[in-house]
Design a protein around this motif. Sequence first.
Motif, PDB file in Angstrom:
ATOM      1  N   ALA A 135     -14.694 -61.398 -14.871  1.00 38.29           N
ATOM      2  CA  ALA A 135     -13.861 -60.254 -15.248  1.00 38.29           C
ATOM      3  C   ALA A 135     -14.705 -58.992 -15.297  1.00 38.29           C
ATOM      4  O   ALA A 135     -15.898 -59.035 -15.622  1.00 38.29           O
ATOM      5  CB  ALA A 135     -13.207 -60.498 -16.603  1.00 38.29           C
ATOM      6  N   TYR A 136     -14.063 -57.891 -14.994  1.00 39.96           N
ATOM      7  CA  TYR A 136     -14.738 -56.596 -15.037  1.00 39.96           C
ATOM      8  C   TYR A 136     -14.247 -55.827 -16.252  1.00 39.96           C
ATOM      9  O   TYR A 136     -13.051 -55.571 -16.412  1.00 39.96           O
ATOM     10  CB  TYR A 136     -14.452 -55.791 -13.776  1.00 39.96           C
ATOM     11  CG  TYR A 136     -15.212 -54.476 -13.722  1.00 39.96           C
ATOM     12  CD1 TYR A 136     -16.583 -54.454 -13.529  1.00 39.96           C
ATOM     13  CD2 TYR A 136     -14.548 -53.260 -13.894  1.00 39.96           C
ATOM     14  CE1 TYR A 136     -17.289 -53.253 -13.487  1.00 39.96           C
ATOM     15  CE2 TYR A 136     -15.238 -52.063 -13.860  1.00 39.96           C
ATOM     16  CZ  TYR A 136     -16.605 -52.064 -13.654  1.00 39.96           C
ATOM     17  OH  TYR A 136     -17.301 -50.867 -13.615  1.00 39.96           O
TER      18      TYR A 136
ATOM     19  N   SER B 198     -17.419 -47.756 -19.432  1.00 37.66           N
ATOM     20  CA  SER B 198     -17.177 -46.487 -20.122  1.00 37.66           C
ATOM     21  C   SER B 198     -16.513 -46.686 -21.472  1.00 37.66           C
ATOM     22  O   SER B 198     -16.342 -45.730 -22.233  1.00 37.66           O
ATOM     23  CB  SER B 198     -16.303 -45.579 -19.256  1.00 37.66           C
ATOM     24  OG  SER B 198     -15.062 -46.185 -18.962  1.00 37.66           O
ATOM     25  N   ALA B 199     -16.122 -47.916 -21.807  1.00 39.44           N
ATOM     26  CA  ALA B 199     -15.455 -48.200 -23.073  1.00 39.44           C
ATOM     27  C   ALA B 199     -16.169 -49.327 -23.807  1.00 39.44           C
ATOM     28  O   ALA B 199     -16.885 -50.132 -23.199  1.00 39.44           O
ATOM     29  CB  ALA B 199     -13.996 -48.577 -22.834  1.00 39.44           C
ATOM     30  N   ARG B 200     -15.955 -49.381 -25.125  1.00 39.78           N
ATOM     31  CA  ARG B 200     -16.352 -50.547 -25.902  1.00 39.78           C
ATOM     32  C   ARG B 200     -15.215 -51.562 -25.824  1.00 39.78           C
ATOM     33  O   ARG B 200     -14.029 -51.198 -25.815  1.00 39.78           O
ATOM     34  CB  ARG B 200     -16.595 -50.186 -27.377  1.00 39.78           C
ATOM     35  CG  ARG B 200     -17.807 -49.298 -27.600  1.00 39.78           C
ATOM     36  CD  ARG B 200     -17.920 -48.891 -29.071  1.00 39.78           C
ATOM     37  NE  ARG B 200     -18.451 -49.952 -29.918  1.00 39.78           N
ATOM     38  CZ  ARG B 200     -18.646 -49.819 -31.245  1.00 39.78           C
ATOM     39  NH1 ARG B 200     -18.332 -48.680 -31.855  1.00 39.78           N
ATOM     40  NH2 ARG B 200     -19.134 -50.820 -31.940  1.00 39.78           N
TER      41      ARG B 200
ATOM     42  N   GLY C 277     -20.710 -52.816 -20.531  1.00 39.44           N
ATOM     43  CA  GLY C 277     -19.675 -53.638 -19.923  1.00 39.44           C
ATOM     44  C   GLY C 277     -20.077 -54.077 -18.529  1.00 39.44           C
ATOM     45  O   GLY C 277     -21.219 -54.430 -18.279  1.00 39.44           O
ATOM     46  N   GLY C 278     -19.147 -54.022 -17.607  1.00 37.00           N
ATOM     47  CA  GLY C 278     -19.421 -54.464 -16.245  1.00 37.00           C
ATOM     48  C   GLY C 278     -18.863 -55.848 -16.018  1.00 37.00           C
ATOM     49  O   GLY C 278     -17.963 -56.311 -16.717  1.00 37.00           O
TER      50      GLY C 278
ATOM     51  N   ILE D 205      -9.646 -55.936 -26.675  1.00 31.99           N
ATOM     52  CA  ILE D 205      -9.150 -54.669 -27.210  1.00 31.99           C
ATOM     53  C   ILE D 205     -10.127 -53.570 -26.808  1.00 31.99           C
ATOM     54  O   ILE D 205     -11.348 -53.719 -26.965  1.00 31.99           O
ATOM     55  CB  ILE D 205      -9.014 -54.708 -28.737  1.00 31.99           C
ATOM     56  CG1 ILE D 205      -8.170 -55.906 -29.187  1.00 31.99           C
ATOM     57  CG2 ILE D 205      -8.394 -53.419 -29.256  1.00 31.99           C
ATOM     58  CD1 ILE D 205      -8.054 -56.030 -30.694  1.00 31.99           C
ATOM     59  N   ARG D 206      -9.606 -52.499 -26.327  1.00 36.56           N
ATOM     60  CA  ARG D 206     -10.419 -51.359 -25.908  1.00 36.56           C
ATOM     61  C   ARG D 206     -10.757 -50.483 -27.106  1.00 36.56           C
ATOM     62  O   ARG D 206      -9.901 -50.134 -27.920  1.00 36.56           O
ATOM     63  CB  ARG D 206      -9.638 -50.547 -24.874  1.00 36.56           C
ATOM     64  CG  ARG D 206     -10.334 -49.309 -24.341  1.00 36.56           C
ATOM     65  CD  ARG D 206      -9.367 -48.605 -23.412  1.00 36.56           C
ATOM     66  NE  ARG D 206      -9.858 -47.311 -22.945  1.00 36.56           N
ATOM     67  CZ  ARG D 206      -9.109 -46.427 -22.298  1.00 36.56           C
ATOM     68  NH1 ARG D 206      -7.832 -46.711 -22.038  1.00 36.56           N
ATOM     69  NH2 ARG D 206      -9.609 -45.279 -21.909  1.00 36.56           N
ATOM     70  N   GLY D 207     -12.035 -50.164 -27.239  1.00 36.79           N
ATOM     71  CA  GLY D 207     -12.453 -49.269 -28.308  1.00 36.79           C
ATOM     72  C   GLY D 207     -11.746 -47.925 -28.217  1.00 36.79           C
ATOM     73  O   GLY D 207     -11.522 -47.391 -27.130  1.00 36.79           O
ATOM     74  N   GLY D 208     -11.377 -47.387 -29.377  1.00 37.72           N
ATOM     75  CA  GLY D 208     -10.665 -46.121 -29.418  1.00 37.72           C
ATOM     76  C   GLY D 208      -9.186 -46.270 -29.701  1.00 37.72           C
ATOM     77  O   GLY D 208      -8.460 -45.270 -29.756  1.00 37.72           O
ATOM     78  N   PHE D 209      -8.744 -47.528 -29.898  1.00 37.09           N
ATOM     79  CA  PHE D 209      -7.321 -47.771 -30.090  1.00 37.09           C
ATOM     80  C   PHE D 209      -7.072 -48.648 -31.318  1.00 37.09           C
ATOM     81  O   PHE D 209      -7.898 -49.477 -31.688  1.00 37.09           O
ATOM     82  CB  PHE D 209      -6.713 -48.419 -28.853  1.00 37.09           C
ATOM     83  CG  PHE D 209      -6.654 -47.476 -27.683  1.00 37.09           C
ATOM     84  CD1 PHE D 209      -5.556 -46.669 -27.474  1.00 37.09           C
ATOM     85  CD2 PHE D 209      -7.735 -47.375 -26.818  1.00 37.09           C
ATOM     86  CE1 PHE D 209      -5.519 -45.777 -26.409  1.00 37.09           C
ATOM     87  CE2 PHE D 209      -7.707 -46.489 -25.747  1.00 37.09           C
ATOM     88  CZ  PHE D 209      -6.596 -45.682 -25.541  1.00 37.09           C
TER      89      PHE D 209
END
Length: 246
Positions: A114-115, A119-121, A135-136, A152-156
Amino acid sequence: DATPELCTRWIALGALYPFSRDHSTKGTSPQEPYAFGEPYTSINRQSINLKYSLLSYLYTLLEASHRTGAPVWDALAWVFPEDMQTHDQDTQFMVGEALLASPCLEMGETTVDAYLPPSARWYDFATGLEVSAPGGWKTLPAPLSGSLPLHIRGGFAIPIQSPRPTVAETSAQPIKLVVALDEVGAAQGTIYLDDGTTAGAVETGAYLRVSWTVANGSLEGAVKHSGYAPGCQRMLQNVTILGLYP
C-alpha cells in the motif's frame, strides 16, 4: 460461486461502501455472511461491525455529497494530486478525506503493498498507532482473520459509535471522537445529525451540524446549525487523541 475466502474479503471491502449487500443468484451457492460457517461468520461480523461503527462518519459524508456533489469515495490522486505516485493507484481509495483503505483483493494473500502519501501522518485505525515515518510504500499485514487495512489521516477528527444490531440502535449510541493530529498537532472534523427518517431535513433545516477544531493543544467544538436536538444518548462521550508526543 464465490469461495469463502474471497467472499469474506469482499464483505470486508463492502463495509466501507456507502451501500452494500451480499447476495447470489438463482442456481448458485449461497453467500450470505453466515453461509460458510466459522471462522468466516465471525470475520464477517467484524467487518459489518466496522461499517456500523462508522455510520455517523458515512452519514456526514453523504450529507455533504447531497449538498455539494462531493464524492464519498475519492481516488488517492484526487486528494493528493501533487504526488505522482498516487496517479496510477487503483487498488486503494479514500473514504472522505480522513480514511485510507487498502483492501486485500487477491486469493491466498496475507499482506498488501500500500502507498501512504508521505505528506501526511497516518495512523492504523484498529490500533491507533502511527505508521512509522515517513510514509511511502508499505507492506501491510492483511490476514483474513483481521480487519481490512484502514488508516486515519493526520489532521482529521472522525466520529464513531459502538455498533449495535440495527442502524437505529447504533445511531442512538453516544458519539466517540477520534482525533488524529497532523505534523503541527492540529485536526478538524464535522458531524451531521438528523432524525434519520424524515425526508428533506437539509432543506427544512431540521438537522444539527457540529464542528471540532484542535490547535495549540486545545480542542474546541462549535455548533454550526442547531435545527435538531438528538437527545442526551447521542451526545459526545469521549475523545481519543492520536499522535500526542510524550
